[in-house]
Design a protein around this motif. Sequence first.
Motif, short mmCIF file in Angstrom:
data_model
loop_
_atom_site.label_atom_id
_atom_site.label_comp_id
_atom_site.label_asym_id
_atom_site.label_seq_id
_atom_site.Cartn_x
_atom_site.Cartn_y
_atom_site.Cartn_z
N LEU A 49 0.89 -1.07 0.18
CA LEU A 49 0.10 0.01 -0.15
C LEU A 49 0.72 1.35 0.19
O LEU A 49 0.55 2.27 -0.82
N ALA A 50 1.87 1.31 0.76
CA ALA A 50 2.72 2.45 0.71
C ALA A 50 3.52 2.85 -0.63
O ALA A 50 3.56 3.80 -0.97
N GLY B 184 -3.20 4.92 9.98
CA GLY B 184 -3.36 5.77 8.72
C GLY B 184 -2.21 6.78 8.58
O GLY B 184 -1.61 6.81 7.48
N LEU B 185 -2.03 7.31 9.70
CA LEU B 185 -0.77 8.43 9.79
C LEU B 185 0.75 7.69 9.25
O LEU B 185 1.43 8.20 8.63
N ARG B 186 0.82 6.60 9.94
CA ARG B 186 2.09 5.79 9.74
C ARG B 186 2.06 5.49 7.99
O ARG B 186 3.14 5.48 7.39
N LEU B 187 1.03 4.84 7.53
CA LEU B 187 1.15 4.67 6.16
C LEU B 187 1.23 6.08 5.29
O LEU B 187 2.30 5.89 4.31
N CYS B 188 0.76 7.09 5.92
CA CYS B 188 1.00 8.30 5.23
C CYS B 188 2.39 8.87 5.15
O CYS B 188 2.97 9.39 4.09
N LYS B 189 3.02 8.47 6.26
CA LYS B 189 4.47 9.12 6.67
C LYS B 189 5.45 7.95 5.74
O LYS B 189 6.36 8.60 4.96
N THR B 190 5.06 6.81 5.65
CA THR B 190 5.83 5.81 4.82
C THR B 190 5.63 6.22 3.28
O THR B 190 6.60 6.04 2.75
N ALA B 191 4.44 6.49 2.74
CA ALA B 191 4.23 6.98 1.39
C ALA B 191 5.06 8.12 1.00
O ALA B 191 5.50 8.48 0.07
N ALA B 192 5.04 9.09 2.04
CA ALA B 192 6.11 10.27 2.00
C ALA B 192 5.90 11.09 0.79
O ALA B 192 6.81 11.44 0.11
N GLN C 45 -2.50 12.35 2.07
CA GLN C 45 -2.82 13.09 3.48
C GLN C 45 -3.76 12.27 4.06
O GLN C 45 -3.93 11.08 3.67
N MET C 46 -4.53 12.66 4.96
CA MET C 46 -5.38 11.79 5.84
C MET C 46 -6.97 12.33 5.74
O MET C 46 -7.56 13.43 5.56
N LEU C 47 -7.92 11.63 6.07
CA LEU C 47 -9.17 11.83 6.28
C LEU C 47 -9.53 11.12 7.55
O LEU C 47 -9.01 10.22 8.09
N VAL C 48 -10.28 11.74 8.57
CA VAL C 48 -10.82 11.23 9.55
C VAL C 48 -12.52 11.21 9.42
O VAL C 48 -13.31 11.79 8.76
N ALA D 142 -3.62 13.62 16.45
CA ALA D 142 -2.61 13.14 15.87
C ALA D 142 -2.40 13.39 14.44
O ALA D 142 -1.48 13.55 13.90
N ALA D 143 -3.51 13.81 13.70
CA ALA D 143 -3.63 14.22 12.26
C ALA D 143 -3.59 15.36 12.10
O ALA D 143 -3.54 16.07 10.88
N THR D 144 -3.27 16.13 13.04
CA THR D 144 -2.74 17.93 13.03
C THR D 144 -1.80 17.92 12.06
O THR D 144 -0.76 17.55 11.96
N GLY D 145 -2.11 18.83 10.66
CA GLY D 145 -1.40 19.21 9.67
C GLY D 145 -1.41 18.11 8.61
O GLY D 145 -0.86 18.67 7.43
N ALA D 146 -2.07 17.04 8.89
CA ALA D 146 -2.20 16.18 7.64
C ALA D 146 -3.73 15.98 7.26
O ALA D 146 -4.18 15.34 6.21
#
Length: 267
Positions: free
Chosen positions: A128-129, A165-173, A178-181, A198-202
């Motif tokens: 996925l990443a 989700g954030l870990r995947l987001c950061k790995t994809a880099a 970005q993120m949805l909640v 935790a999703a602040t900024g993303a």
Amino acid sequence: MRYGYCVNMLAEDTYGVGYAWIPRLAGLGFDYVDLPMAQMMNMDNTDFQELVAAPLKASGLPCVCVNNLFPASIRLTGPEAVQSTALDYCRRAFERAAALGASRAVFGSSGARNVPLHWPHEQALLQLAELLTQLGGVAKEYGITLVIEPLNRGESNIITSIAEGLRLCKTAAHENVQMLVDFYHMSLSGEDASAVAAATGALRHVHLARPLGRGLPCPGDGEDYAGFFAALQSAGYDGELSIEAYAHACTAQDITNTLHYLRSLSS
């Protein structure tokens, strides 16, 4: 904050798009609509233009976001996953999304991303990443940002929390990943509003429905919507929020009441 509706949740047409609701939602005072990508990809160009693009333009409502990006037939994890197939599909999908004016595409699609039995979870995360890194580049060409949607554990066996989700987001880099909640999925997975921080900024998009029956939120239904809105505010989010609720048994007034209620929580 701007409010929209995921019209596929109201769909009665054979495609499952919900396009008949576009002008109705404009009349009810919504700011935009979310449209379902996988369903629209089943349309030929004539139907896409006549049933979706033209009514959308006539309504005056923008399509800010497309949801349900991948059909279950395109495998994203496991031994049958072929990255080139997913990339080719998304190029065609993003072309349609951009034609509608969408700037975001939701990466939920549990049927496509769920990990097959006996396939290593870490290998699936890597798949996925790697895919999202490539898709971020494709999305950027069309002015679209992919937003990773954590899903509840009843629907998905991978990316079931904001932290995952954030870990995947950061790995994809990639800046276009970005993120949805989603309040509904968070509630079913046991995440409370504090997880939003935790999703602040993303954070780039929000979905919301009442957890019970995935229905319309309303005052006094036992859910802490005020706490969720406070968490969004603390995270610095003041963008778009889409109602993703089934409302077939409800009236237009019910939908309007929900819209007014949510606006009051963010005012």
